[in-house]
Design an enzyme around this catalytic site. Structure first.
Site, PDB file in Angstrom:
ATOM      1  N   ARG A   1       2.769  -0.304  10.867  1.00  0.00           N
ATOM      2  CA  ARG A   1       3.908  -0.127  12.298  1.00  0.00           C
ATOM      3  C   ARG A   1       4.307  -1.426  12.648  1.00  0.00           C
ATOM      4  O   ARG A   1       5.376  -1.752  12.956  1.00  0.00           O
ATOM      5  CB  ARG A   1       3.671   0.910  13.087  1.00  0.00           C
TER       6      ARG A   1
ATOM      7  N   LYS B   1       0.828  -1.275  -0.017  1.00  0.00           N
ATOM      8  CA  LYS B   1       0.044   0.002   0.157  1.00  0.00           C
ATOM      9  C   LYS B   1       1.010   1.427  -0.136  1.00  0.00           C
ATOM     10  O   LYS B   1       1.554   1.630   1.009  1.00  0.00           O
ATOM     11  CB  LYS B   1      -0.865   0.110   1.357  1.00  0.00           C
TER      12      LYS B   1
ATOM     13  N   THR C   1     -10.425   3.968  10.994  1.00  0.00           N
ATOM     14  CA  THR C   1     -10.352   3.156  12.107  1.00  0.00           C
ATOM     15  C   THR C   1      -9.669   3.898  13.176  1.00  0.00           C
ATOM     16  O   THR C   1      -9.584   3.769  14.244  1.00  0.00           O
ATOM     17  CB  THR C   1      -9.323   2.057  11.694  1.00  0.00           C
TER      18      THR C   1
ATOM     19  N   LYS D   1      -7.338   8.332  -0.623  1.00  0.00           N
ATOM     20  CA  LYS D   1      -8.405   8.637  -0.002  1.00  0.00           C
ATOM     21  C   LYS D   1      -9.018   9.904  -0.684  1.00  0.00           C
ATOM     22  O   LYS D   1      -9.218  11.011   0.035  1.00  0.00           O
ATOM     23  CB  LYS D   1      -8.202   9.059   1.591  1.00  0.00           C
TER      24      LYS D   1
ATOM     25  N   ASP E   1     -13.548  14.844  -3.063  1.00  0.00           N
ATOM     26  CA  ASP E   1     -13.339  16.221  -3.842  1.00  0.00           C
ATOM     27  C   ASP E   1     -14.849  16.296  -4.563  1.00  0.00           C
ATOM     28  O   ASP E   1     -15.673  15.396  -4.507  1.00  0.00           O
ATOM     29  CB  ASP E   1     -12.373  16.509  -4.575  1.00  0.00           C
TER      30      ASP E   1
ATOM     31  N   ASP F   1      -3.640   4.323  -1.770  1.00  0.00           N
ATOM     32  CA  ASP F   1      -4.377   4.887  -0.723  1.00  0.00           C
ATOM     33  C   ASP F   1      -4.297   6.345  -0.658  1.00  0.00           C
ATOM     34  O   ASP F   1      -3.790   6.879   0.212  1.00  0.00           O
ATOM     35  CB  ASP F   1      -3.910   4.086   0.844  1.00  0.00           C
TER      36      ASP F   1
END
Ligand code: C5P
Length: 233
Positions: free
Chosen positions: A213, A36, A122, A65, A68, A63
């Site tokens: 992470r 990603k 999330t 997101k 607009d 990704d």
């Protein structure tokens, strides 16, 4: 009950430099098939970086997101359709017109691209939803946005694993569902609030878990990635 939806691991390659990112991929070897690329890396390194990662035989999830006006989002989807990208995100909260225009651009310009609408991030909890004047529970809001997304013809959703069960109940096995906010037992939650373990997310019907992470900051990233794959497969 066995899960009828196969689950795959996506590495969130949230690092600063191109060199760091390529070194991480070298270190991970064949434990990773999907990468990603998020806003951080795309802003710093652009479309060339997407081509470089795909050129190394990884499948790319971009990704960005998008959120607009419909015209801007559909033109952006058209541009991204020229890149080797298989999954692209936009925000469901951009509304059904934005989603429909994006999906039209996808079907006009790309054979391989699937769009995924982010429902509720999330990192957000109910208190944060209320601060946006959304008085529904998180689950109600996710179901509402998912319904609008799928009626707009979009192929899939991004949500927390905690909403997988109600989403699969309502929409069945067809929509692609991607779940970030994954934390193997014992790892730090960081700022993520609605988290689940890899095994639990796979069992609940996630098609793809996104992990950043816990792998990137691991003492042994390859072993952590392999352990996660074993857990979900
Ligand atoms: O490091 P961590 O595993 O928390 O990374 C999760 C990744 O998934 C990040 O790249 C983040 O931008 C992304 N993401 C998320 N929540 C969403 C959608 C995407 O955490 N709803």
């Amino acid at each position: 009950m066995t899960n009828p939806v196969p689950c795959q691991l996506i590495l969130a390659l949230d690092l600063e430099t191109r060199e760091e990112a390529l070194a991480m991929l070298d270190c991970l070897g064949d434990s990773i098939k999907w990468v990603k690329i998020g806003l951080q890396m795309f802003t710093a390194h652009g479309p060339e970086f997407v081509r470089e990662i795909a050129g190394r035989d990884y499948k790319v999830f971009l990704d960005l997101k998008l959120h607009d006006i419909p015209n801007t989002v559909s033109k952006t989807v058209k541009s991204i359709a020229t890149l080797p990208v298989e999954l692209l995100t936009l925000h469901a909260s951009g509304g059904s017109e934005m989603l429909q225009w994006a999906n039209q651009a996808r079907s006009d310009y790309s054979a391989q691209l699937n769009l995924l609408a982010v429902t509720v991030l999330t990192s957000m909890n109910e208190a944060q939803l209320h601060s946006l004047n959304v008085q529904k529970t998180t689950e109600e809001q996710v179901l509402h946005l998912a319904d609008m997304t799928l009626r707009s013809g979009i192929q899939g959703l991004v949500c927390s694993s905690l909403e997988l069960a109600p989403l699969r109940d309502r929409f069945g096995h067809n929509p692609i569902i991607v779940t970030p906010g994954i934390r193997p037992t014992g790892s730090f939650k960081d700022e993520q609030k609605r988290v689940m373990t890899p095994a639990a997310a796979a069992a609940a019907g996630s098609n793809f878990i996104v992990v950043g992470r816990p792998i990137l900051k691991s003492d042994n990233p390859a072993a952590t990635a392999r352990a996660i794959r074993l857990e979900i497969e």
